[in-house]
Design a protein around this motif. Structure first.
Motif, PDB file in Angstrom:
ATOM      1  N   MET A   1     -20.612 -21.548 -51.584  1.00  0.00           N
ATOM      2  CA  MET A   1     -21.190 -22.062 -50.349  1.00  0.00           C
ATOM      3  C   MET A   1     -20.080 -22.218 -49.328  1.00  0.00           C
ATOM      4  O   MET A   1     -19.070 -22.849 -49.587  1.00  0.00           O
ATOM      5  CB  MET A   1     -21.841 -23.412 -50.623  1.00  0.00           C
ATOM      6  N   LYS A   2     -20.235 -21.597 -48.199  1.00  0.00           N
ATOM      7  CA  LYS A   2     -19.264 -21.726 -47.123  1.00  0.00           C
ATOM      8  C   LYS A   2     -19.770 -22.787 -46.168  1.00  0.00           C
ATOM      9  O   LYS A   2     -20.871 -22.688 -45.640  1.00  0.00           O
ATOM     10  CB  LYS A   2     -19.071 -20.410 -46.395  1.00  0.00           C
ATOM     11  N   LEU A   3     -18.973 -23.819 -45.987  1.00  0.00           N
ATOM     12  CA  LEU A   3     -19.344 -24.882 -45.065  1.00  0.00           C
ATOM     13  C   LEU A   3     -18.969 -24.475 -43.650  1.00  0.00           C
ATOM     14  O   LEU A   3     -17.936 -23.856 -43.424  1.00  0.00           O
ATOM     15  CB  LEU A   3     -18.632 -26.175 -45.450  1.00  0.00           C
ATOM     16  N   LYS A   4     -19.807 -24.836 -42.697  1.00  0.00           N
ATOM     17  CA  LYS A   4     -19.523 -24.532 -41.297  1.00  0.00           C
ATOM     18  C   LYS A   4     -18.913 -25.751 -40.634  1.00  0.00           C
ATOM     19  O   LYS A   4     -19.276 -26.887 -40.930  1.00  0.00           O
ATOM     20  CB  LYS A   4     -20.814 -24.145 -40.568  1.00  0.00           C
ATOM     21  N   LEU A   5     -18.005 -25.486 -39.706  1.00  0.00           N
ATOM     22  CA  LEU A   5     -17.355 -26.558 -38.973  1.00  0.00           C
ATOM     23  C   LEU A   5     -18.382 -27.301 -38.118  1.00  0.00           C
ATOM     24  O   LEU A   5     -19.218 -26.675 -37.458  1.00  0.00           O
ATOM     25  CB  LEU A   5     -16.257 -25.979 -38.085  1.00  0.00           C
ATOM     26  N   PHE A  90      -7.662 -24.840 -39.101  1.00  0.00           N
ATOM     27  CA  PHE A  90      -7.575 -24.908 -40.558  1.00  0.00           C
ATOM     28  C   PHE A  90      -8.927 -25.290 -41.158  1.00  0.00           C
ATOM     29  O   PHE A  90      -9.389 -24.675 -42.115  1.00  0.00           O
ATOM     30  CB  PHE A  90      -6.514 -25.921 -40.970  1.00  0.00           C
ATOM     31  N   LEU A  91      -9.565 -26.305 -40.594  1.00  0.00           N
ATOM     32  CA  LEU A  91     -10.851 -26.751 -41.127  1.00  0.00           C
ATOM     33  C   LEU A  91     -11.942 -25.711 -40.900  1.00  0.00           C
ATOM     34  O   LEU A  91     -12.868 -25.598 -41.696  1.00  0.00           O
ATOM     35  CB  LEU A  91     -11.245 -28.090 -40.511  1.00  0.00           C
ATOM     36  N   ALA A  92     -11.834 -24.939 -39.818  1.00  0.00           N
ATOM     37  CA  ALA A  92     -12.835 -23.902 -39.542  1.00  0.00           C
ATOM     38  C   ALA A  92     -12.767 -22.777 -40.578  1.00  0.00           C
ATOM     39  O   ALA A  92     -13.781 -22.184 -40.926  1.00  0.00           O
ATOM     40  CB  ALA A  92     -12.630 -23.327 -38.147  1.00  0.00           C
ATOM     41  N   ARG A  93     -11.572 -22.493 -41.081  1.00  0.00           N
ATOM     42  CA  ARG A  93     -11.415 -21.412 -42.059  1.00  0.00           C
ATOM     43  C   ARG A  93     -11.538 -21.882 -43.497  1.00  0.00           C
ATOM     44  O   ARG A  93     -11.527 -21.068 -44.410  1.00  0.00           O
ATOM     45  CB  ARG A  93     -10.056 -20.755 -41.871  1.00  0.00           C
ATOM     46  N   LYS A  94     -11.664 -23.161 -43.697  1.00  0.00           N
ATOM     47  CA  LYS A  94     -11.697 -23.700 -45.052  1.00  0.00           C
ATOM     48  C   LYS A  94     -12.970 -23.250 -45.770  1.00  0.00           C
ATOM     49  O   LYS A  94     -14.067 -23.405 -45.269  1.00  0.00           O
ATOM     50  CB  LYS A  94     -11.636 -25.224 -44.996  1.00  0.00           C
ATOM     51  N   TRP A 130     -18.164 -35.430 -41.391  1.00  0.00           N
ATOM     52  CA  TRP A 130     -17.742 -35.384 -39.992  1.00  0.00           C
ATOM     53  C   TRP A 130     -17.073 -34.046 -39.693  1.00  0.00           C
ATOM     54  O   TRP A 130     -17.200 -33.507 -38.608  1.00  0.00           O
ATOM     55  CB  TRP A 130     -16.804 -36.549 -39.703  1.00  0.00           C
ATOM     56  N   HIS A 131     -16.369 -33.474 -40.655  1.00  0.00           N
ATOM     57  CA  HIS A 131     -15.660 -32.223 -40.425  1.00  0.00           C
ATOM     58  C   HIS A 131     -16.551 -30.995 -40.550  1.00  0.00           C
ATOM     59  O   HIS A 131     -16.354 -30.025 -39.816  1.00  0.00           O
ATOM     60  CB  HIS A 131     -14.497 -32.076 -41.404  1.00  0.00           C
ATOM     61  N   HIS A 132     -17.494 -31.014 -41.461  1.00  0.00           N
ATOM     62  CA  HIS A 132     -18.300 -29.821 -41.722  1.00  0.00           C
ATOM     63  C   HIS A 132     -19.787 -30.135 -41.723  1.00  0.00           C
ATOM     64  O   HIS A 132     -20.211 -31.175 -42.219  1.00  0.00           O
ATOM     65  CB  HIS A 132     -17.922 -29.200 -43.073  1.00  0.00           C
TER      66      HIS A 132
END
Length: 158
Positions: A1-5, A90-94, A130-132
């Protein structure tokens, strides 16, 4: 699962990054253009509410310290702006993938802060709503399976 920012998080943090970059630009202008071009007595008076310096040496001493200080503020602002922008990037690519056993679920900060901590195959993981975006749905699945898990190790397969 890829989380979105989370867009709200990104907009707020990038907005602060732009603000800090602009402040850095203002300090750069003062440190490289405005302060060097301003006579020492006038610069001292501007900074001290119109009060003149007791001597020309005092005004020169103030000017000699004010110019590097503006450059230092510029550097601090630009470094902070770079840090904020890099953190959002960084958080966007996590990427986040659940393909192992989840153990040691710690939900004490979930209700209040939207933070869920657990281990996946022994590796510590933290989810922050809050981040994703999408963390809430994933956390609900983890917590629901955690409630009905009969084992003491709290192992969950997603």
């Amino acid at each position: 699962m890829k989380l979105k920012l989370n867009k709200e998080f990104a907009v707020r943090h990038l907005g602060v990054a732009v603000l800090m970059a602009a402040l850095g630009g203002w300090f750069a202008y003062d440190g490289y253009v405005a302060y060097p071009a301003t006579p020492a007595q006038e610069l001292y008076a501007n900074a001290h509410g119109g009060e003149s310096a007791a001597s020309p040496e005092q005004a020169e001493k103030y000017k000699a310290s004010a110019i590097p200080r503006q450059k230092q503020f510029m550097a601090i602002c630009w470094l902070f702006a770079l840090y904020l922008a890099a953190n959002v990037g960084f958080l966007a690519r996590k990427s986040f993938y659940l393909d192992g056993k989840i153990t040691d679920v710690d939900d004490r900060d979930w209700a209040k802060k939207g933070i869920l901590r657990f281990k996946v195959d022994g590796k510590k993981t933290v989810l922050d709503a809050w981040h994703h975006a999408g963390v809430k749905d994933l956390a609900e699945k983890i917590l629901a399976q955690n409630e009905f898990c009969p084992c003491n190790s709290r192992q969950i397969m997603i």
